[in-house]
Write an enzyme that holds these catalytic residues in place. Structure first.
Site, PDB file in Angstrom:
ATOM      1  N   PHE A 154      49.530  92.334  12.655  1.00  0.00           N
ATOM      2  CA  PHE A 154      50.918  93.091  12.375  1.00  0.00           C
ATOM      3  C   PHE A 154      51.880  92.063  13.516  1.00  0.00           C
ATOM      4  CE2 PHE A 154      53.884  96.013  12.877  1.00  0.00           C
ATOM      5  CZ  PHE A 154      54.662  96.395  11.453  1.00  0.00           C
ATOM      6  N   ASP A 173      43.492  97.636  18.232  1.00  0.00           N
ATOM      7  CA  ASP A 173      44.144  97.909  17.066  1.00  0.00           C
ATOM      8  C   ASP A 173      43.440  99.073  15.892  1.00  0.00           C
ATOM      9  OD1 ASP A 173      46.335  99.148  16.027  1.00  0.00           O
ATOM     10  OD2 ASP A 173      47.807  98.114  16.199  1.00  0.00           O
ATOM     11  N   TYR A 214      50.800 108.499  11.268  1.00  0.00           N
ATOM     12  CA  TYR A 214      51.589 108.232  10.307  1.00  0.00           C
ATOM     13  C   TYR A 214      51.044 107.575   9.425  1.00  0.00           C
ATOM     14  CZ  TYR A 214      54.069 104.215  12.039  1.00  0.00           C
ATOM     15  OH  TYR A 214      54.377 102.517  12.782  1.00  0.00           O
ATOM     16  N   LYS A 215      50.004 107.092   9.464  1.00  0.00           N
ATOM     17  CA  LYS A 215      49.397 105.684   8.098  1.00  0.00           C
ATOM     18  C   LYS A 215      47.957 107.047   7.957  1.00  0.00           C
ATOM     19  CE  LYS A 215      51.144 100.973   9.810  1.00  0.00           C
ATOM     20  NZ  LYS A 215      50.176 100.604  11.186  1.00  0.00           N
ATOM     21  N   ARG A 259      51.458  95.577  -2.445  1.00  0.00           N
ATOM     22  CA  ARG A 259      49.740  96.176  -1.377  1.00  0.00           C
ATOM     23  C   ARG A 259      49.874  97.933  -2.394  1.00  0.00           C
ATOM     24  NH1 ARG A 259      50.123  97.016   4.982  1.00  0.00           N
ATOM     25  NH2 ARG A 259      52.440  98.333   3.871  1.00  0.00           N
TER      26      ARG A 259
HETATM   27  C1  LIG Z   1      51.687 100.530  11.048  1.00  0.00           C
HETATM   28  C2  LIG Z   1      51.187  98.805  12.676  1.00  0.00           C
HETATM   29  C3  LIG Z   1      52.535  99.218  13.390  1.00  0.00           C
HETATM   30  C4  LIG Z   1      53.393 100.141  14.207  1.00  0.00           C
HETATM   31  O1  LIG Z   1      54.089 100.011  15.286  1.00  0.00           O
HETATM   32  P1  LIG Z   1      54.865 100.751  15.719  1.00  0.00           P
HETATM   33  O2  LIG Z   1      55.542 101.309  17.323  1.00  0.00           O
HETATM   34  O3  LIG Z   1      54.382 102.622  15.100  1.00  0.00           O
HETATM   35  O4  LIG Z   1      56.478 101.289  14.840  1.00  0.00           O
HETATM   36  C5  LIG Z   1      52.551  98.320  14.687  1.00  0.00           C
HETATM   37  N1  LIG Z   1      50.660  97.295  14.745  1.00  0.00           N
HETATM   38  C6  LIG Z   1      49.647  97.696  13.720  1.00  0.00           C
HETATM   39  C7  LIG Z   1      48.964  96.694  14.065  1.00  0.00           C
HETATM   40  C8  LIG Z   1      50.525  98.154  12.652  1.00  0.00           C
HETATM   41  O5  LIG Z   1      49.674  98.531  11.476  1.00  0.00           O
END
Ligand SMILES: *Cc1c(COP(=O)(O)O)cnc(C)c1O
Length: 397
Positions: free
Chosen positions: A113, A184, A209-210, A356
């Site tokens: 990400f 992660d 939140y996911k 997705r």
């Molecule tokens: C959703 C996601 C994020 C989002 O980070 P926030 O700081 O909570 O906005 C970061 N890394 C990954 C791999 C994600 O899937």
């Protein structure tokens, strides 16, 4: 056996909606609104500042962290909550780098990400010109782990394709080469069985939140392996990570274990939401969840491929190396998703061409999945996506 009819009854989904986006923002579980209302009116409203002690607000990051820990194989006292995932990525990386002072490379992959990569890059810039983030293709990660690598930073499940890394293998290789690992779990926690202890990861981070349904802006989590927790020094050394915040010492002394990864005042209302949202996991066996998730995904893929040949599977075909989402490619992906949402099936789009769909057995039934696939194929067959309103890009895709 997990009762998925019972878990489904614990969610408040809008009438007529099939929700295939719980991988991006989980829906509202029943009981959360009441718990948050209680935290606002009963705790904040009545207790005022005494809530920090009387309502146990100060211990909430640790208490909720233990509950999240149970879903990822982390023991009590090894997980704490707060901030956003990007911040937690930064903290874990900074501490890991400091534990490998003779090395300068963070290794990651191009499927990660972007925020994780941006944070790593920003940290390297702060540390100086010797430090570098190196990225390779996801399939080349294993081969790229060598003695120059200080930290391997990997997101287990690719946010676009759902491709799942072999956590055990990469961690073993990293450790054999003397590197530390930051894992992660953004698309793993609550999605697939995870065992951070058994896999011997050094640091793990993720968001709530996911798949954990804490609501927009819910706090992130960080795990530090107990063997490192007293040695890891926090780079974001805020007062609530201090050994004695209310001593107001001028010198920073890190708190005990993972407590030192706290930064500032915890988000109490969001933690209350998460605390209530975690109730739905009681009685859920992660192996049952995984089996059901795979069955739902396989049925979706088969039906979409049979009904709309224009869509190309972007996810691995082998369910064992897929997380809990399925993606397809189409050049008009954005408009197709908008048309699908307009017809009550919510998925999302990721640039440049990914449609997705998240699979969350807690509230999705086999019938939902069949219906969603049929609606998608009908939209494709009749070209219903090709309307001006479906092409207009919104801020959030
Ligand atoms: C959703 C996601 C994020 C989002 O980070 P926030 O700081 O909570 O906005 C970061 N890394 C990954 C791999 C994600 O899937």
């Amino acid at each position: 056996m997990t009762d998925f009819t019972a878990t489904r009854a614990r969610f408040d989904l809008p009438e007529g909606v099939i929700y295939l986006d719980g991988n991006s923002l989980g829906p509202l579980p029943r009981g959360v609104a009441e718990r948050v209302a209680q935290a606002i009116t009963g705790e904040w409203g009545q207790m005022l500042i005494t809530g920090w002690n009387k309502a146990g607000w100060m211990d909430l990051p640790a208490r909720v962290g233990d509950r999240v820990g149970r879903l990822i194989g982390a023991g009590p006292g090894t997980v704490t909550m707060g901030d956003t995932l990007s911040i937690k990525v930064y903290q874990a990386l900074a501490s890991a780098l400091e534990l490998r002072p003779d090395r300068r490379v963070i290794l990651s992959d191009t499927g990660n990400f972007p925020s994780d990569l941006y944070m790593a890059d920003g940290l390297c810039r702060t540390l100086g010109p010797d430090y570098a983030l190196k990225t390779v293709a996801p399939e080349d990660v294993d081969a790229a782990i060598d003695e120059s690598v200080a930290v391997l930073m990997i997101t287990e499940v690719d946010y676009r394709t759902g491709r799942k890394h072999d956590m055990g293998q990469l961690i073993a290789k990293a450790h054999a080469k003397g590197a530390l690992v930051v894992w992660d779990l953004a698309h793993s926690a609550g999605a697939i069985p995870v065992d951070v202890t058994g896999a011997d990861t050094d640091f793990a981070v993720g968001c709530s939140y996911k798949y954990l349904n804490s609501g927009p802006g819910g706090p992130a989590f960080i795990y530090v392996a107990p063997r490192l927790a007293e040695a890891a020094r926090p780079a974001l050394s805020g007062w609530l990570g201090h050994e004695a915040p209310f001593a107001f010492d001028l010198d920073y002394r890190p708190g005990r274990g993972v407590e030192r990864m706290r930064v500032g005042t915890p988000p109490i209302l969001q933690l209350a939401a998460l605390d209530a949202a975690l109730d739905v996991w009681e009685g859920v066996d992660m192996n049952d969840l995984r089996a059901r998730s795979i069955a739902l995904q396989e049925s979706f893929i088969a039906r979409v491929e049979a009904g709309c040949s224009d869509l190309t599977l972007a996810s691995p075909r082998d369910p064992e190396i897929r997380g809990s989402q399925v993606s397809f490619r189409h050049p008009q992906g954005y408009a197709i998703i908008q048309a699908l949402i307009a017809e009550g099936v919510i998925g999302d789009f990721r640039a440049p061409d990914i449609l997705r769909f998240g699979f969350t057995p807690l509230y999705l039934s086999p019938e939902d999945v069949t219906q969603a696939a049929d609606r998608l194929c009908a939209i494709m067959a009749e070209g219903r996506w090709d309307r001006p309103e479906f092409h207009a890009r919104a801020k959030v895709t």
